[in-house]
Write an enzyme that holds these catalytic residues in place. Structure first.
Site, PDB file in Angstrom:
ATOM      1  N   GLU A 261       1.203  -0.151   1.557  1.00  0.00           N
ATOM      2  CA  GLU A 261       2.546   0.448   1.576  1.00  0.00           C
ATOM      3  C   GLU A 261       3.323  -0.248   0.471  1.00  0.00           C
ATOM      4  O   GLU A 261       3.710  -1.406   0.616  1.00  0.00           O
ATOM      5  CB  GLU A 261       3.214   0.202   2.935  1.00  0.00           C
ATOM      6  CG  GLU A 261       2.428   0.701   4.139  1.00  0.00           C
ATOM      7  CD  GLU A 261       2.490   2.205   4.309  1.00  0.00           C
ATOM      8  OE1 GLU A 261       3.344   2.843   3.660  1.00  0.00           O
ATOM      9  OE2 GLU A 261       1.677   2.743   5.066  1.00  0.00           O
ATOM     10  N   CYS A 295      12.281  -0.298   0.667  1.00  0.00           N
ATOM     11  CA  CYS A 295      11.295   0.436  -0.137  1.00  0.00           C
ATOM     12  C   CYS A 295      11.668   1.910  -0.271  1.00  0.00           C
ATOM     13  O   CYS A 295      11.382   2.522  -1.291  1.00  0.00           O
ATOM     14  CB  CYS A 295       9.917   0.283   0.480  1.00  0.00           C
ATOM     15  SG  CYS A 295       9.853   0.806   2.194  1.00  0.00           S
TER      16      CYS A 295
HETATM   17  P1  NAD Z   1       5.235  -8.956  -2.773  1.00  0.00           P
HETATM   18  O1  NAD Z   1       4.193  -7.978  -3.137  1.00  0.00           O
HETATM   19  O2  NAD Z   1       5.628  -9.982  -3.771  1.00  0.00           O
HETATM   20  O3  NAD Z   1       4.789  -9.777  -1.472  1.00  0.00           O
HETATM   21  C1  NAD Z   1       4.405  -9.130  -0.280  1.00  0.00           C
HETATM   22  C2  NAD Z   1       3.557 -10.094   0.542  1.00  0.00           C
HETATM   23  O4  NAD Z   1       2.364 -10.365  -0.169  1.00  0.00           O
HETATM   24  C3  NAD Z   1       4.202 -11.448   0.797  1.00  0.00           C
HETATM   25  O5  NAD Z   1       3.848 -11.867   2.097  1.00  0.00           O
HETATM   26  C4  NAD Z   1       3.528 -12.361  -0.197  1.00  0.00           C
HETATM   27  O6  NAD Z   1       3.450 -13.692   0.257  1.00  0.00           O
HETATM   28  C5  NAD Z   1       2.131 -11.760  -0.218  1.00  0.00           C
HETATM   29  N1  NAD Z   1       1.350 -12.026  -1.419  1.00  0.00           N
HETATM   30  C6  NAD Z   1       1.781 -12.286  -2.672  1.00  0.00           C
HETATM   31  N2  NAD Z   1       0.709 -12.441  -3.504  1.00  0.00           N
HETATM   32  C7  NAD Z   1      -0.398 -12.253  -2.745  1.00  0.00           C
HETATM   33  C8  NAD Z   1      -1.792 -12.236  -3.008  1.00  0.00           C
HETATM   34  N3  NAD Z   1      -2.273 -12.463  -4.238  1.00  0.00           N
HETATM   35  N4  NAD Z   1      -2.631 -11.989  -1.990  1.00  0.00           N
HETATM   36  C9  NAD Z   1      -2.170 -11.736  -0.759  1.00  0.00           C
HETATM   37  N5  NAD Z   1      -0.858 -11.734  -0.437  1.00  0.00           N
HETATM   38  C10 NAD Z   1       0.009 -11.982  -1.421  1.00  0.00           C
HETATM   39  O7  NAD Z   1       6.477  -8.101  -2.280  1.00  0.00           O
HETATM   40  P2  NAD Z   1       7.908  -8.618  -1.824  1.00  0.00           P
HETATM   41  O8  NAD Z   1       8.672  -9.046  -3.008  1.00  0.00           O
HETATM   42  O9  NAD Z   1       7.756  -9.568  -0.671  1.00  0.00           O
HETATM   43  O10 NAD Z   1       8.522  -7.264  -1.205  1.00  0.00           O
HETATM   44  C11 NAD Z   1       9.171  -6.326  -1.982  1.00  0.00           C
HETATM   45  C12 NAD Z   1       8.247  -5.182  -2.333  1.00  0.00           C
HETATM   46  O11 NAD Z   1       7.685  -4.624  -1.158  1.00  0.00           O
HETATM   47  C13 NAD Z   1       8.978  -4.035  -3.029  1.00  0.00           C
HETATM   48  O12 NAD Z   1       8.195  -3.555  -4.082  1.00  0.00           O
HETATM   49  C14 NAD Z   1       9.083  -2.990  -1.927  1.00  0.00           C
HETATM   50  O13 NAD Z   1       9.209  -1.662  -2.389  1.00  0.00           O
HETATM   51  C15 NAD Z   1       7.814  -3.205  -1.192  1.00  0.00           C
HETATM   52  N6  NAD Z   1       7.914  -2.672   0.169  1.00  0.00           N
HETATM   53  C16 NAD Z   1       7.229  -1.536   0.482  1.00  0.00           C
HETATM   54  C17 NAD Z   1       7.362  -0.982   1.759  1.00  0.00           C
HETATM   55  C18 NAD Z   1       6.647   0.302   2.148  1.00  0.00           C
HETATM   56  O14 NAD Z   1       6.599   0.591   3.333  1.00  0.00           O
HETATM   57  N7  NAD Z   1       6.114   1.065   1.224  1.00  0.00           N
HETATM   58  C19 NAD Z   1       8.185  -1.607   2.694  1.00  0.00           C
HETATM   59  C20 NAD Z   1       8.866  -2.752   2.326  1.00  0.00           C
HETATM   60  C21 NAD Z   1       8.722  -3.285   1.066  1.00  0.00           C
END
Ligand code: NAD
Length: 524
Positions: A261, A295
């Site tokens: 997502e 998001c």
């Molecule tokens: P992010 O991708 O930086 O991090 C998300 C999660 O992934 C965090 O828990 C982080 O610790 C973890 N992570 C980071 N690197 C990783 C790796 N290499 N392996 C495994 N896990 C890892 O995102 P963010 O900044 O926390 O959130 C914002 C983003 O999330 C925005 O792009 C937003 O649109 C998206 N989002 C999407 C939805 C949806 O339902 N489509 C909902 C909420 C947020």
């Protein structure tokens, strides 16, 4: 052991001892911790345990051990536990709202939405999961001669990787159907929001969930991600498209199924027949809920030229009237961005827009007078198509607005993006709005609402197309992804022995039979 937080840094309902209890609930063995920042002040308020790769290994092993016992309890017993959790979330909501506000800097209203969402998600799946995952009869090879049944078994251990923006909803919302389906879960919350995740563990255990059936590893996502994906049986990831691609690559290497997502650059289209005040109000909800860190937030606003001038005047005025605030109390103010890096990103997008000739109609500046990461709700016009704020996800309180000549023009603009998460269409002509929605490349579209209508339709699948992701949450799709499907077919006679093969006469008869078969409705 992490030091206890200073009581003066906490909202009045939370005590330092509570953090001590929550720290004990993390699966973390090393003597390492990580500061957690309160965005309202920019100060660290606590240090959460830092899990290591070996903790992930232990968490998944223990969750695997617990899984068959949890699955053997059956739907009714599992549902009882999740329904008790539902009640506890509602009973302890004020404490949960405080934790969410403390570590995200969101408004109380935005935090409350998460509590409501969890109640709705539990209620939805608790009343339907047994039917959604009941073994079912499918059409067999030769009706009357053979039978086919499909069974839905839990995949085993589900890894949930969650972002910080909705730390309750996105940490447990997907875990609810996973648990109800008979899986156990290891959650990796975002580094910024460990305590909402640990508060969830506390409530789940109090509700009767076996100790190892839901575990939380707190710490660096980039360090914990690979060991998690290597060990679990399914990965439910919510986060950015960039990290989503890394998760998909690793899941591919491990041949582990996953749902992703991801981000969005969501369009809102306002047709000329709308009631302008209502559309303004809902567009504000779409663009500025959770300070735009959502998001499915609307970041591109297309308004039909016949309504543009009136809409623009009222929209810009209304955005200028929005309040920002740091209260741990209900109200209508907008909260903070979560961090300095999020503020930097928003400032970068607006500076780039200005440099390229965009007009800042309102906002366009940080608000350190309210808090270190606050940013004023901002409306941009004359935004060139190649500006960062026009094509990349800003994930902040910034919306670009432009006029369009026609529905076709709006659809073309809406689809001119690599993303495809959500869209909104406003019109008095609902049939026309629905028809326009069908032309927009997005996993979900809200008609006459910013996004709540789509998100709250828990029975309908939700997810992204294009770079916005793979797979769906909510609805039957949102629970079946956490199952292995086994098909069992039985027969009293086989139509053809594949070893012996047909004689030439049998081949002719069969070919005629197959041709006729297509025309017999009851056999199709
Ligand atoms: P992010 O991708 O930086 O991090 C998300 C999660 O992934 C965090 O828990 C982080 O610790 C973890 N992570 C980071 N690197 C990783 C790796 N290499 N392996 C495994 N896990 C890892 O995102 P963010 O900044 O926390 O959130 C914002 C983003 O999330 C925005 O792009 C937003 O649109 C998206 N989002 C999407 C939805 C949806 O339902 N489509 C909902 C909420 C947020």
């Amino acid at each position: 052991m992490p030091e206890l937080p200073d009581a003066s840094a906490l909202p009045s309902r939370l005590t330092p001892r509570q953090f001590d209890r929550w720290n004990d609930l993390a699966t973390a063995s090393a003597d390492a911790d990580r500061d957690v920042i309160a965005p309202f002040t920019g100060e660290a308020f606590a240090a959460a345990p830092e899990s290591m790769p070996e903790d992930v290994e232990r968490a998944v092993a223990d969750a695997r051990e617990a899984q068959s016992r949890w699955a053997s309890r059956g739907f009714d017993a599992r549902t009882d536990v999740l329904e008790r959790f539902h009640d506890l979330v509602l009973d302890r909501r004020e404490e949960l709202l405080d934790v969410m506000q403390l570590e995200t800097g969101k408004s109380r209203g935005d935090a409350y939405v998460e509590v409501m969402d969890i109640a709705m998600t539990v209620r939805y799946y608790a009343t339907r999961v047994a039917d959604q995952l009941a073994s079912e009869r499918r059409r067999a090879a030769l009706p009357g001669v053979s039978k086919a049944r499909v069974h839905y078994d839990p995949v085993g251990v589900v890894g949930v990787i969650a972002p910080w923006n909705y730390p309750l909803t996105l940490a447990i919302g997907d875990a609810i159907p996973a648990l109800l389906a008979g899986n156990t879960v290891v959650l990796e919350p975002a580094e910024e929001t460990p305590y909402t995740a640990l508060a969830i563990v506390e409530l789940l255990r109090e509700a009767g969930l076996p100790h190892d059936a839901f575990q939380v590893v707190t710490g660096d996502g980039a360090t914990l991600g690979d060991p998690l994906i290597e060990r679990v049986d399914y990965v439910s990831f919510t986060g950015s498209t960039a990290v989503g691609r890394q998760i998909a690559a690793k899941a591919g290497e491990e041949l582990v199924d996953c749902s992703l997502e991801l981000g969005g650059k969501n369009p809102i289209y306002v047709r000329p027949d709308v009631d302008v005040d209502t559309a303004v109000d809902r567009a504000i909800g779409a663009a500025f809920s959770n300070a735009g860190q959502l998001c499915i937030s609307g970041e591109r606003l297309y308004v039909h030229e016949d309504a543009y001038d009136e809409f623009k005047t009222r929209f810009v005025d209304a955005v200028g009237d929005l309040d920002l605030g740091t209260e741990y109390a209900y109200g209508d103010s907008i909260g903070s961005l979560i961090s300095q890096s999020q503020l930097d990103r928003v400032q970068r997008h607006v500076a780039d827009a200005r440099d390229r000739g965009a007009t800042v109609e309102v906002g366009g500046e940080a608000r350190p007078d309210v808090g270190p990461y606050f940013y004023a709700p901002t409306v941009l016009t004359d935004l060139p198509a190649d500006a960062t704020a026009a094509c990349e996800e800003t994930f902040g309180p910034v919306v670009g607005m432009e006029p369009v000549e026609s529905d076709a023009d709006a659809i073309r603009e809406a689809n001119d993006t690599d993303y495809g998460l959500h869209a909104a269409v406003f019109s008095a002509d609902v049939d026309r709005a629905r028809a326009i929605a069908r032309e927009i490349d997005a996993g979900s579209v809200s008609v006459n609402d910013g996004y709540v209508t789509s998100w709250a339709a828990t029975d309908a699948p939700m997810g992204g197309v294009k770079d916005s992701g793979l797979g769906r949450r909510h609805g039957p799709e949102g629970v079946k992804r956490f199952t292995e499907q086994q098909a069992i077919s039985t027969t009293r006679a086989v139509p053809l022995d594949p070893v012996r093969g047909p004689t030439s006469l049998e081949a002719k008869v069969l070919a005629v039979g197959l041709k006729l078969w297509r025309h017999v409705p009851f056999l199709r």
